[in-house]
Design a protein around this motif. Structure first.
Motif, short mmCIF file in Angstrom:
data_model
loop_
_atom_site.label_atom_id
_atom_site.label_comp_id
_atom_site.label_asym_id
_atom_site.label_seq_id
_atom_site.Cartn_x
_atom_site.Cartn_y
_atom_site.Cartn_z
N THR A 94 -2.43 6.24 -5.15
CA THR A 94 -1.76 5.42 -4.14
C THR A 94 -0.30 5.22 -4.52
OG1 THR A 94 -3.83 4.29 -3.61
CG2 THR A 94 -1.80 3.20 -2.93
N GLY A 95 -0.04 4.95 -5.79
CA GLY A 95 1.34 4.79 -6.26
C GLY A 95 2.15 6.05 -6.08
N ARG A 98 3.02 6.41 -2.40
CA ARG A 98 4.09 5.49 -1.99
C ARG A 98 5.46 5.96 -2.44
NH1 ARG A 98 0.16 0.95 -2.91
NH2 ARG A 98 -0.27 0.24 -0.79
N ALA A 99 5.51 6.65 -3.57
CA ALA A 99 6.80 7.09 -4.12
C ALA A 99 7.30 8.39 -3.49
CB ALA A 99 6.69 7.26 -5.63
N ARG A 110 1.70 10.43 5.37
CA ARG A 110 1.71 9.73 4.09
C ARG A 110 1.15 8.31 4.24
NH1 ARG A 110 7.20 8.01 2.12
NH2 ARG A 110 6.72 6.53 3.74
N ASP A 111 1.54 7.60 5.29
CA ASP A 111 1.06 6.23 5.49
C ASP A 111 -0.45 6.19 5.69
OD1 ASP A 111 3.66 5.42 5.18
OD2 ASP A 111 4.01 5.07 7.32
N ILE A 114 -2.08 6.82 2.35
CA ILE A 114 -2.03 5.62 1.51
C ILE A 114 -3.17 4.68 1.89
CG2 ILE A 114 -0.73 3.49 1.06
CD1 ILE A 114 1.85 5.25 1.24
N ARG A 115 -3.37 4.46 3.17
CA ARG A 115 -4.45 3.56 3.61
C ARG A 115 -5.82 4.09 3.20
NH1 ARG A 115 -1.28 3.40 8.21
NH2 ARG A 115 -2.75 4.59 9.46
#
Length: 170
Positions: A94-95, A98-99, A110-111, A114-115
């Motif tokens: 997840t990190g 986000r990067a 990407r979003d 992440i979810r």
């Protein structure tokens, strides 16, 4: 502590490693050099695909751990370590997501990724909470015994990875 040999560590690909520099232990991305250009769409998609591949590769182990967690009867203490290790792996992924830089349509991909990956991590944590609560009430035991894996979010993550893979040239 488990006497089983540790599973081999799966690291990020070379593409992802370039983007993951400086992501450990609360550090942000290193500041951009004045001459650095933002990566093009192809490089962004390749880096995103590398993280999605790693997340999908972890699903089998997470599903196995969750299935054991949901079995009736007492839960082996070694399962706590396995659930925790899998949750940490998904936390790192997840990190990394986000990067990653993502422009245009890749930002939405990407979003969503992440979810979905954060859901995997959450599911592992919640299952561990149910399995290793100090008191086992009938309602929480019934909820624990319904756990059988990551479910539909795992399917969605694989579909997302497959769609992105079709977009990324080899």
């Amino acid at each position: 502590m488990s006497s089983a040999p540790a599973a081999p560590r799966r690291g990020p690909s070379a593409v992802l490693r370039r983007w993951a520099v400086g992501l450990g232990r609360g550090r942000g991305r290193p500041p951009a050099e004045p001459g650095d250009r933002p990566p093009d769409r192809e490089a962004q998609a390749a880096a995103l695909l590398a993280v999605l591949d790693a997340a999908v590769a972890e699903q089998a182990a997470a599903d196995r751990a969750l299935a054991v967690c949901g079995e009736p009867g007492p839960v082996a203490p070694e399962l706590a370590e396995l659930l925790s290790r899998q949750a940490v792996r998904y936390g790192r992924l997840t990190g990394w997501l986000r990067a990653l830089p993502a422009d245009g349509d890749l930002a939405g991909v990407r979003d969503l990724a992440i979810r979905l990956v954060a859901y995997h991590q959450w599911m592992l944590h919640q299952s561990a909470n149910l399995a290793f609560a100090g008191h086992h009430r009938p309602r929480s035991e019934a909820a624990r015994e319904r756990i059988n894996g990551l479910g539909a979010p795992a399917d969605r993550l694989r579909e997302l990875r497959d769609r992105l893979q079709a977009d990324v040239p080899e």
